[in-house]
Design an enzyme around this catalytic site. Structure first.
Site, PDB file in Angstrom:
ATOM      1  NE  ARG A   1     -25.119  73.215  12.705  1.00 20.74           N
ATOM      2  CZ  ARG A   1     -25.543  74.473  12.631  1.00 20.74           C
ATOM      3  NH1 ARG A   1     -25.941  74.986  11.470  1.00 20.74           N
ATOM      4  NH2 ARG A   1     -25.564  75.223  13.704  1.00 20.74           N
TER       5      ARG A   1
ATOM      6  CG  HIS B   1     -32.404  84.411   9.578  1.00 22.80           C
ATOM      7  ND1 HIS B   1     -31.906  83.526  10.506  1.00 22.80           N
ATOM      8  CD2 HIS B   1     -31.796  85.590   9.835  1.00 22.80           C
ATOM      9  CE1 HIS B   1     -31.046  84.140  11.288  1.00 22.80           C
ATOM     10  NE2 HIS B   1     -30.953  85.393  10.898  1.00 22.80           N
TER      11      HIS B   1
ATOM     12  CG  ASP C   1     -32.768  78.425  15.220  1.00 19.10           C
ATOM     13  OD1 ASP C   1     -32.185  77.685  14.405  1.00 19.10           O
ATOM     14  OD2 ASP C   1     -32.517  79.638  15.326  1.00 19.10           O
TER      15      ASP C   1
ATOM     16  CG  HIS D   1     -22.396  76.045  16.443  1.00 20.36           C
ATOM     17  ND1 HIS D   1     -22.151  76.238  15.106  1.00 20.36           N
ATOM     18  CD2 HIS D   1     -23.488  76.799  16.737  1.00 20.36           C
ATOM     19  CE1 HIS D   1     -23.049  77.072  14.605  1.00 20.36           C
ATOM     20  NE2 HIS D   1     -23.882  77.424  15.575  1.00 20.36           N
TER      21      HIS D   1
HETATM   22  O1  DOR Z   1     -28.124  81.284  15.957  1.00 23.83           O
HETATM   23  C1  DOR Z   1     -28.325  80.823  14.858  1.00 23.83           C
HETATM   24  N1  DOR Z   1     -27.620  79.768  14.407  1.00 23.83           N
HETATM   25  N2  DOR Z   1     -29.253  81.369  14.074  1.00 23.83           N
HETATM   26  C2  DOR Z   1     -29.414  80.990  12.802  1.00 23.83           C
HETATM   27  O2  DOR Z   1     -30.304  81.483  12.166  1.00 23.83           O
HETATM   28  C3  DOR Z   1     -28.495  80.008  12.173  1.00 23.83           C
HETATM   29  C4  DOR Z   1     -28.004  79.092  13.205  1.00 23.83           C
HETATM   30  C5  DOR Z   1     -26.897  78.184  12.729  1.00 23.83           C
HETATM   31  O3  DOR Z   1     -27.017  77.640  11.645  1.00 23.83           O
HETATM   32  O4  DOR Z   1     -25.957  77.984  13.481  1.00 23.83           O
END
Ligand code: DOR
Length: 400
Positions: free
Chosen positions: A66, A181, A280, A284
Site C-alpha cells: 500500500r 489478474h 494476496d 484495508h
Molecule cells: O481482493 C483483492 N484486493 N483483489 C485484488 O486483486 C486487489 C486487492 C487490493 O488491492 O485490495
C-alpha cells in the site's frame, strides 16, 4: 558479525535435495555451514530447532504493501512486520498504489523507504500500463533497471488484447514475468496464455480460483506454453457460502467459488499444476471492510495466517513440496536470491512447526485486521524468521 547456530531441526531444502536432521550455521548474512552436530564458534547464538522444520525463508510473490499512497491501510513497516510474523523473508509488492509503480523515480522512492523501514526483503512489481489505465505500456527496461522483478496491473486486468500483446513484445527479452489478474477469470486466462505463446513472454497467472482455469492452463502447457500460476489460502479453503456468515470479511477478487473449485485447486497443488502459494495480502481499513457488502473493499490481510491456512487446506502435502511452493519456486520465478540454503546463499531462514494455534487478528502486525480466518484453529505456526542472518521474528511460545 555474531553467528547463529540452528541446531537439531529438520532441514528441508528441496533445491539442494535436503530433508533430514541437520544443523545450520549462519554468519555475516550468509549460510556458512550445514552438517550433523556442528560446533558453535565463540559468541554464536544457539537456536534449538528440535521438533521443528528449518527451511529457506518463505517468499510471498503477491503482497499489497500500500505504499506509496495508502498508509492508512498498510505501510512498509507494518506490512513487512506482518511478513516476518508469517515466516516470509521476502515479499514482492503489487503496483496498485498512488502513484502506481509505473515509473523508475517512484520505484526509487519506494526502495529508499524499504531500506529505512522494511523488516524483510521487498521487491517491487511494476505496472504493465501507465497509471494501470490499460492504454500505454510502461518503459519496462527502465523499470527492470530500477529493480522491478515482475510486471502486473493487479487489481485490474489489462482489457485490450492489443495493448497487452504490444506490451508483451516490448518486455519479452526481460526476465521479469507478466503477472495477470484474470477477471473474468477463464476468458482472460485463455486469452493471456495465447498471447504468452505468440510473444514468448514469461507469464504467471495470479490467484487462480476455478477448476476451469486449471484445465485451461493444463491444456496450454500441453501445447508448450510455460506459464506458471499461484493459489491463495482463501481460495484453497472457503466457498462463497462464507459470504452469508462473514459478509465483507469474505469479499475478495477473484471471489470465493464453489466446493468443486476448492477441491480442484487442492488437487492441483498435489498434482503439480500449481507452482506457488501466495497470500494476496490485501489490507484495508476497518471502515472499508464494514457495512454494505456492495460498497466494501475487496481483499483482506493474509501474511500472518497463510502458513497455517495452507497446512489446514493441504494436510497431505509433504514438507519438501510445501517449501518448493512457498520458497524455491517463487524465488526462481521472480529471479531473486533466496529459495535455498546452499552454502554462500543469503541467511534467510524460516523455522516452523506443526503446532496448533488460534487466529486472533488483534495480534496482527498488519494494519488490516480483517480476515475470514479470524478465530480459526490452524495446525502449523512460524516460530522464528531470520532475514540476512538477523532474527526478525520469534514467537512468544518458541523454544528457540
Ligand atoms: O481482493 C483483492 N484486493 N483483489 C485484488 O486483486 C486487489 C486487492 C487490493 O488491492 O485490495
Amino acid at each position: 558479525m555474531i553467528g547463529l547456530l540452528i541446531r537439531g531441526g529438520r532441514l528441508v531444502d528441496p533445491a539442494a535435495s535436503l530433508d533430514s536432521i541437520l544443523d545450520l550455521r549462519l554468519c555475516d548474512g550468509i549460510v556458512v555451514a550445514i552438517g550433523e552436530r556442528l560446533e558453535p564458534a565463540a559468541g554464536d547464538e544457539i537456536i534449538d530447532a528440535r521438533e521443528a522444520f528449518v527451511s529457506p525463508g518463505f517468499v510471498d510473490m503477491h503482497v499489497h504493501l500500500r505504499e506509496p499512497g495508502f498508509p492508512e491501510k498498510e505501510t512498509i513497516a507494518t506490512g513487512t512486520s506482518a511478513a516476518v510474523r508469517g515466516g516470509f523473508t521476502t515479499v514482492a509488492c503489487m503496483p496498485n498504489t498512488k502513484p502506481a509503480l509505473d515509473d523508475p523515480a517512484v520505484i526509487g522512492d519506494l526502495m529508499r523507504e524499504v531500506k529505512r523501514r522494511a523488516r524483510c526483503r521487498v521487491y517491487p512489481i511494476g505496472a504493465i500500463t501507465l497509471g494501470r489505465r490499460g492504454a500505454q505500456p510502461c518503459d519496462f527496461a527502465a523499470l527492470a533497471a530500477a529493480g522491478v522483478v515482475a510486471f502486473s496491473d493487479d487489481g485490474d486486468t489489462v482489457e485490450d488484447p492489443r495493448v497487452l500483446r504490444d506490451a508483451a513484445l516490448l518486455a519479452r527479452n526481460l526476465r521479469a514475468p507478466f503477472i495477470e489478474h484474470c477477471e473474468p477469470e477463464e476468458a482472460i486466462a485463455l486469452r493471456d496464455l495465447q498471447i504468452a505463446k505468440e510473444t514468448a513472454k514469461s507469464w504467471h497467472l495470479a490467484h487462480v480460483s476455478t477448476a476451469a482455469t486449471l484445465e485451461i492452463l493444463r491444456s496450454a502447457r500441453r501445447r508448450g506454453v510455460g506459464a506458471t500460476c499461484e493459489a491463495t489460502p482463501h481460495h484453497l479453503t472457503f466457498t462463497s457460502a462464507l459470504i452469508a456468515q462473514a459478509g465483507a470479511a469474505a469479499k475478495v477478487n477473484p471471489p470465493l467459488r464453489d466446493e468443486h473449485d476448492v477441491q480442484a485447486l487442492r488437487r492441483a497443488v498435489y498434482d503439480g499444476t500449481i507452482d506457488v502459494l501466495a497470500s494476496d495480502h490485501a489490507p484495508h481499513t476497518a471502515q472499508e471492510k464494514e457495512g454494505d457488502l456492495e460498497r466494501a473493499a475487496p481483499g483482506f490481510s493474509g501474511l500472518e495466517v497463510a502458513v497455517g491456512a495452507y497446512a489446514a487446506a493441504l494436510p497431505d502435502l509433504s514438507p519438501s513440496r510445501f517449501v518448493e511452493l512457498i520458497s524455491t519456486n517463487p524465488a526462481r520465478i521472480l529471479g531473486v536470491r533466496g529459495g535455498t540454503l546452499a552454502i554462500g546463499e543469503p541467511a534467510d531462514v524460516t523455522i516452523f512447526a506443526d503446532r496448533a494455534w488460534t487466529v486472533d487478528p488483534a495480534e496482527f502486525a498488519s494494519k488490516g485486521r480483517c480476515t475470514p480466518f479470524a478465530g480459526a484453529r490452524l495446525p502449523r505456526k512460524v516460530l522464528t524468521t531470520i532475514v540476512g542472518g538477523i532474527v526478525q521474528f520469534r514467537a512468544a511460545d518458541c523454544a528457540a
